[in-house]
Design an enzyme around this catalytic site. Structure first.
Site, mmCIF file in Angstrom:
data_model
loop_
_atom_site.group_PDB
_atom_site.id
_atom_site.type_symbol
_atom_site.label_atom_id
_atom_site.label_comp_id
_atom_site.label_asym_id
_atom_site.label_seq_id
_atom_site.Cartn_x
_atom_site.Cartn_y
_atom_site.Cartn_z
ATOM 1 N N THR A 162 -24.277 -14.091 0.704
ATOM 2 C CA THR A 162 -25.542 -13.378 0.875
ATOM 3 C C THR A 162 -25.786 -12.295 -0.180
ATOM 4 O O THR A 162 -25.007 -11.347 -0.308
ATOM 5 C CB THR A 162 -25.678 -12.732 2.273
ATOM 6 O OG1 THR A 162 -25.246 -13.648 3.277
ATOM 7 C CG2 THR A 162 -27.129 -12.377 2.541
ATOM 8 N N ARG B 244 -36.983 -15.895 16.295
ATOM 9 C CA ARG B 244 -38.135 -15.616 15.441
ATOM 10 C C ARG B 244 -39.363 -15.309 16.291
ATOM 11 O O ARG B 244 -39.501 -15.833 17.407
ATOM 12 C CB ARG B 244 -38.442 -16.813 14.523
ATOM 13 C CG ARG B 244 -37.294 -17.196 13.588
ATOM 14 C CD ARG B 244 -37.657 -18.408 12.747
ATOM 15 N NE ARG B 244 -36.546 -18.854 11.923
ATOM 16 C CZ ARG B 244 -36.255 -18.369 10.725
ATOM 17 N NH1 ARG B 244 -37.013 -17.416 10.206
ATOM 18 N NH2 ARG B 244 -35.222 -18.814 10.032
ATOM 19 N N ARG C 4 -23.968 -26.384 -0.958
ATOM 20 C CA ARG C 4 -24.417 -26.069 0.404
ATOM 21 C C ARG C 4 -25.792 -26.680 0.645
ATOM 22 O O ARG C 4 -26.737 -26.432 -0.117
ATOM 23 C CB ARG C 4 -24.472 -24.556 0.600
ATOM 24 C CG ARG C 4 -25.105 -24.100 1.910
ATOM 25 C CD ARG C 4 -25.080 -22.584 1.985
ATOM 26 N NE ARG C 4 -25.758 -22.044 3.151
ATOM 27 C CZ ARG C 4 -26.861 -21.289 3.111
ATOM 28 N NH1 ARG C 4 -27.423 -21.012 1.945
ATOM 29 N NH2 ARG C 4 -27.406 -20.827 4.211
ATOM 30 N N LYS D 179 -19.616 -18.899 10.817
ATOM 31 C CA LYS D 179 -20.353 -17.868 10.094
ATOM 32 C C LYS D 179 -20.302 -16.570 10.907
ATOM 33 O O LYS D 179 -20.721 -16.538 12.057
ATOM 34 C CB LYS D 179 -21.802 -18.309 9.873
ATOM 35 C CG LYS D 179 -21.919 -19.504 8.937
ATOM 36 C CD LYS D 179 -23.346 -20.007 8.834
ATOM 37 C CE LYS D 179 -24.255 -19.014 8.153
ATOM 38 N NZ LYS D 179 -25.639 -19.556 7.999
#
Length: 470
Positions: free
Chosen positions: A275, A76, A35, A217
């Site tokens: 994760t 963010r 990845r 995802k």
């Protein structure tokens, strides 16, 4: 480089594993697909890693998958005074759309979509939920929120709005540039972050075409609400449990994981569980017992692949983390309860001839104790249809397309090989027998089940089944 396990390993490259010798060590330790995380690193960094992976292919004569993971529209906070702030429970703070460096009454949040979606009582979670706030007074360019759970926050920490549907494209300007770069390199998979709705995948597919497989995802509750359509429009799924566990209650994540694995298996599409699988190995040479159990649970569920993130990208023990994951998978698959649990979770075949033929091939191979199932495939679909049965017999997938062989490095139980298509019907069993012996699955006199489609080269036309003596 034949793996002695069915489930695959995806390892993320990063600062701890940028050198070619480290990438080689990761491959030897058990990595099947690498990845490239475009949330970090430069395009030059990723290009060097990609070249090292392709050099490994030449060295070992085996296809290796490369997955490009796009950053997506990560929300963010901006820059803070002195780079950090400490928020205390009960105090009131103000977020502003515009601002350079801010303090508690002017925390920069340069995302108009947040201000448009916020409402009184809306939860704001910062840094994966470590700091929690509740909106009291929303506004178009500024809003006031009260701190529920305090703690330190730093520049550019992520912000989540559980349950809010944001009017935002899944592909930012940066993503589009990175995607063009990745497709030019020749990545095999592209992972689309923060998918909310099926149209997000349509937008990405228009840019990718057939150049790479599209991975959705699953990180938001909105995606879960439209999961059937999302699976249909994607080529694979990644269960992003980090952000998903912030957006939905943590206690709901295990059940959702099982649902997603089962849904993908039903659709004959690979699913990656990701994760924090061995998170403690970022700093320690061994995982916790709970982490080992977490990986094993994904394997018992029948996941096609499990993924390492920071463990292999920036951790102190990247090679050991891959080797540990390999050991856990092999131990789990060899456990006496594994086969019964996999059989108990089997899904019904689709009522179509291609799926029926592939399923029959898997069942026949198990019944006659064949040494391998050999599938000729133009697109990888035949191999995926066999793989969804999770047979106890190894699956050897033959394709003349090198890119397809690399993509099949995500498929449960599939050992992919680049080979020429048979020139005629009678050559099929001969090529299958030779390949099964050459790859170490069978010896002279052993049986193999061969699954293929006629005419050759037509995608999805699985319609023939033969038993071959090697």
């Amino acid at each position: 480089m034949r793996r002695s396990r069915h489930a695959k390993i995806v390892a993320t490259l990063g600062p701890a594993t940028t050198e070619a010798n480290k990438i080689r060590d990761l491959y030897l330790a058990g990595t099947d697909t690498f990845r490239l995380n475009f949330s970090h690193g430069s395009q030059d960094d990723h290009a060097r890693a990609f070249s090292a992976i392709r050099a490994l292919e030449q060295e070992f004569g085996r296809p290796i998958g490369v997955l490009q993971d796009l950053q997506g529209p990560k929300i963010r906070i901006g820059l803070l005074e002195e780079g950090k702030l400490c928020l205390h429970a009960g105090e009131s703070v103000r977020f502003v759309l515009d601002g350079a460096r801010g303090g508690k009454q002017a925390i920069p949040l340069p995302h108009p979509e947040i201000f448009a979606a916020a409402h009184p009582g809306q939860k704001l979670l910062i840094d994966d939920g470590r700091v929690r706030l509740s909106v009291e007074r929303p506004g178009d360019r500024e809003m006031v929120a009260r701190v529920i759970v305090g703690g330190p926050i730093r520049d550019h920490k992520g912000v989540n709005l559980p349950g809010a549907s944001l009017d935002i494209s899944p592909l930012t300007k940066k993503d589009r540039a990175d995607l063009a770069f990745g497709l030019e390199l020749g990545v095999d998979w592209v992972a689309l972050s923060f998918v909310q709705k099926p149209s997000d995948l349509i937008e990405a597919r228009a840019l990718i075409g057939e150049a790479a497989g599209l991975v959705a995802k699953i990180e938001t509750p909105m995606a879960l609400d439209r999961i059937d359509d999302i699976i249909q429009l994607s080529d694979a799924l990644m269960v992003g449990r980090g952000d998903l566990g912030v957006e939905i209650p943590p206690e709901d994540v295990p059940g959702r994981q099982k649902e997603l694995v089962r849904a993908c298996r039903l659709a004959a599409k690979p699913v990656i569980v990701a994760t924090q699988m061995l998170d403690s190995m970022v700093a320690a040479p061994t995982p916790t017992r709970a982490e080992a159990s977490d990986v094993a649970t994904a394997i018992y569920d029948g996941a096609d692949a499990v993924m390492l993130s920071a463990e292999s990208a920036s951790g102190a023990y990247p090679i050991e983390a891959v080797a540990m994951m390999d050991r856990i998978i092999r131990s789990t698959e060899q456990h006496r309860l594994y086969r019964s649990l996999i059989e108990a979770s089997r899904v019904d075949e689709e009522n179509t001839p291609p799926h029926a033929v592939a399923a029959a091939g898997a069942d026949l191979a198990a019944t006659i104790e064949a040494k391998a199932i050999v599938g000729f495939t133009a697109s990888g679909t035949t191999a995926a249809r066999i793989s969804r049965k999770r047979p106890p017999v190894p699956i050897l997938a033959l394709t003349q397309d090198e890119n397809v062989a690399r993509r099949m490095c995500l498929l449960w139980g599939v050992h992919s090989v680049v080979a020429s298509d048979p020139s005629g019907y009678e050559e099929i069993t001969q090529i299958a027998a030779v390949a099964a012996q050459r790859e170490g699955y069978a010896r002279s006199g052993d049986l193999a089940v061969v699954v293929f489609g006629l005419p050759f080269g037509h995608r999805g036309a699985t319609n023939n089944l033969r038993v071959a003596a090697c």
